[in-house]
Design an enzyme around this catalytic site. Sequence first.
Site, PDB file in Angstrom:
ATOM      1  N   ARG A  97       0.882  -1.178   0.000  1.00 44.26           N
ATOM      2  CA  ARG A  97       0.000   0.000   0.000  1.00 44.26           C
ATOM      3  C   ARG A  97       0.912   1.217   0.000  1.00 44.26           C
ATOM      4  NH1 ARG A  97      -5.340   1.198   3.571  1.00 44.26           N
ATOM      5  NH2 ARG A  97      -6.094  -0.135   1.883  1.00 44.26           N
ATOM      6  N   HIS A 124      -7.178   0.961  -6.473  1.00 42.50           N
ATOM      7  CA  HIS A 124      -7.410   0.062  -5.335  1.00 42.50           C
ATOM      8  C   HIS A 124      -8.053  -1.212  -5.890  1.00 42.50           C
ATOM      9  CE1 HIS A 124      -7.701  -1.324  -1.371  1.00 42.50           C
ATOM     10  NE2 HIS A 124      -8.572  -0.499  -0.844  1.00 42.50           N
ATOM     11  N   GLN A 127      -9.907  -3.867  -3.712  1.00 43.41           N
ATOM     12  CA  GLN A 127     -11.234  -3.390  -3.320  1.00 43.41           C
ATOM     13  C   GLN A 127     -12.248  -3.651  -4.429  1.00 43.41           C
ATOM     14  OE1 GLN A 127     -12.204  -1.828  -0.258  1.00 43.41           O
ATOM     15  NE2 GLN A 127     -14.194  -2.318  -1.134  1.00 43.41           N
ATOM     16  N   ASP A 215     -17.304   6.910  -1.694  1.00 38.73           N
ATOM     17  CA  ASP A 215     -16.095   6.796  -0.860  1.00 38.73           C
ATOM     18  C   ASP A 215     -15.899   8.158  -0.198  1.00 38.73           C
ATOM     19  OD1 ASP A 215     -13.651   6.024   0.254  1.00 38.73           O
ATOM     20  OD2 ASP A 215     -12.524   6.133  -1.625  1.00 38.73           O
ATOM     21  N   CYS A 255     -16.426   1.382   0.370  1.00 35.80           N
ATOM     22  CA  CYS A 255     -15.246   0.575   0.700  1.00 35.80           C
ATOM     23  C   CYS A 255     -14.890   0.669   2.180  1.00 35.80           C
ATOM     24  CB  CYS A 255     -14.063   1.014  -0.160  1.00 35.80           C
ATOM     25  SG  CYS A 255     -13.585   2.736   0.109  1.00 35.80           S
ATOM     26  N   ARG A 283     -13.553  -8.575   1.128  1.00 35.59           N
ATOM     27  CA  ARG A 283     -12.139  -8.231   0.880  1.00 35.59           C
ATOM     28  C   ARG A 283     -11.273  -9.471   1.113  1.00 35.59           C
ATOM     29  NH1 ARG A 283      -9.899  -3.401   1.097  1.00 35.59           N
ATOM     30  NH2 ARG A 283      -8.239  -4.663   0.204  1.00 35.59           N
TER      31      ARG A 283
HETATM   32  N1   CP Z   1     -11.333  -0.399   2.232  1.00 33.93           N
HETATM   33  C1   CP Z   1     -10.049  -0.402   2.674  1.00 33.93           C
HETATM   34  O1   CP Z   1      -9.096  -0.539   1.898  1.00 33.93           O
HETATM   35  O2   CP Z   1      -9.937  -0.237   4.011  1.00 33.93           O
HETATM   36  P1   CP Z   1      -8.558  -0.045   4.818  1.00 33.93           P
HETATM   37  O3   CP Z   1      -7.996   1.291   4.409  1.00 33.93           O
HETATM   38  O4   CP Z   1      -8.960  -0.078   6.263  1.00 33.93           O
HETATM   39  O5   CP Z   1      -7.621  -1.151   4.457  1.00 33.93           O
HETATM   40  N1  NVA Z   2      -9.932   6.626  -1.307  1.00 39.73           N
HETATM   41  C1  NVA Z   2      -9.561   6.175   0.023  1.00 39.73           C
HETATM   42  C2  NVA Z   2      -9.830   4.724   0.163  1.00 39.73           C
HETATM   43  C3  NVA Z   2      -9.536   4.127   1.513  1.00 39.73           C
HETATM   44  C4  NVA Z   2      -9.783   2.665   1.582  1.00 39.73           C
HETATM   45  C5  NVA Z   2      -8.100   6.502   0.281  1.00 39.73           C
HETATM   46  O1  NVA Z   2      -7.281   6.360  -0.633  1.00 39.73           O
HETATM   47  O2  NVA Z   2      -7.777   6.911   1.391  1.00 39.73           O
END
Ligand code: CP
Ligand code: NVA
Length: 299
Positions: A97, A124, A127, A215, A255, A283
């Site tokens: 990430r 993502h 997701q 989101d 999400c 997930r």
């Molecule tokens: N939806 C998602 O990716 O959640 P987290 O940021 O908690 O991993």
């Molecule tokens: N768009 C958000 C998604 C978190 C799961 C971010 O990137 O923070």
Amino acid sequence: MTLRHFLDVDDLSSAELAATLDLAEQADPPRVLAGRGVALLFEKPSLRTRNATEMAVVQLGGHPVSLRAEEVDVDVREPAADAARVLSRYHAAIGARVFEHAKLERMAAGSSVPVVNLLSEDAHPCQALADLLTLRQGWRSFAGRSVAWIGDGNNVCRSLVLAAALAGVAVRVATPAGFALPKPVVRRARHLGGDVLVTNRPEEAAEGADAVATDVWASMGQEAEADRRKLAFAGFGVDEALMARAAPEAVFLHCLPAHRGDEVSADVIDGPRSVVWQQAENRMHATRGLLLFLMRAHE
Ligand code: CP
Ligand code: NVA
């Protein structure tokens, strides 16, 4: 043996995406990671992704090793390609990430095992797999279905649009001016055969949709813009009035984490059309399916 990475959803073909969703629902999955590790690197916070991915690895018989970015300091202590080259000597796959999407590409360039995007500024994809799995469980088939996205044309939106295109689901994206889905992503989705409508009117996107998704308005790393964004996104919250425009059986997707009262009202996310908890559980199932797919390809 084919080394496959998963940096965005369209690293899979339509048929591979369908196969991955089938693998996600496979009862008694084979322990393809027995005695093997999966490295998971996090530059940003995570609740779902870390837990879902670690448990998916465990369910396949493997051992997850999660690392906070500051422990590794990729691109400072050593180049991303070197770090991935080393991790791939210990592990069957690497998940990361990151802020910068290109860092994943540099990791993939050095890795001899699959690299999986656990969220970047651009995408993502894990997701999006869970989103499609959740929709398919409710709909049985994607044929003739549509999903509306209301809010920011962000990483989650971009991957969902590409996933929908691969699955043959129409997408209607409503964003405020200045926060649109990037044109190259629209082109990529249409190139995949996607039916994509972009608009600045939430009502137009939601009209008759079989699912409504949103989101947060300020993603991780954009916290300093939160106030400005809140103003820009006024009128883009998903509430009962907007859901009433969607199809009678339409479901609500998010999400998570969610901000009740901003991008979604409490009565929608906590109401009967919300499938967000199933989506969060998925997930783990979707990631397990993806790891099975990648391990098979890499056999
Ligand atoms: N939806 C998602 O990716 O959640 P987290 O940021 O908690 O991993
Ligand atoms: N768009 C958000 C998604 C978190 C799961 C971010 O990137 O923070």
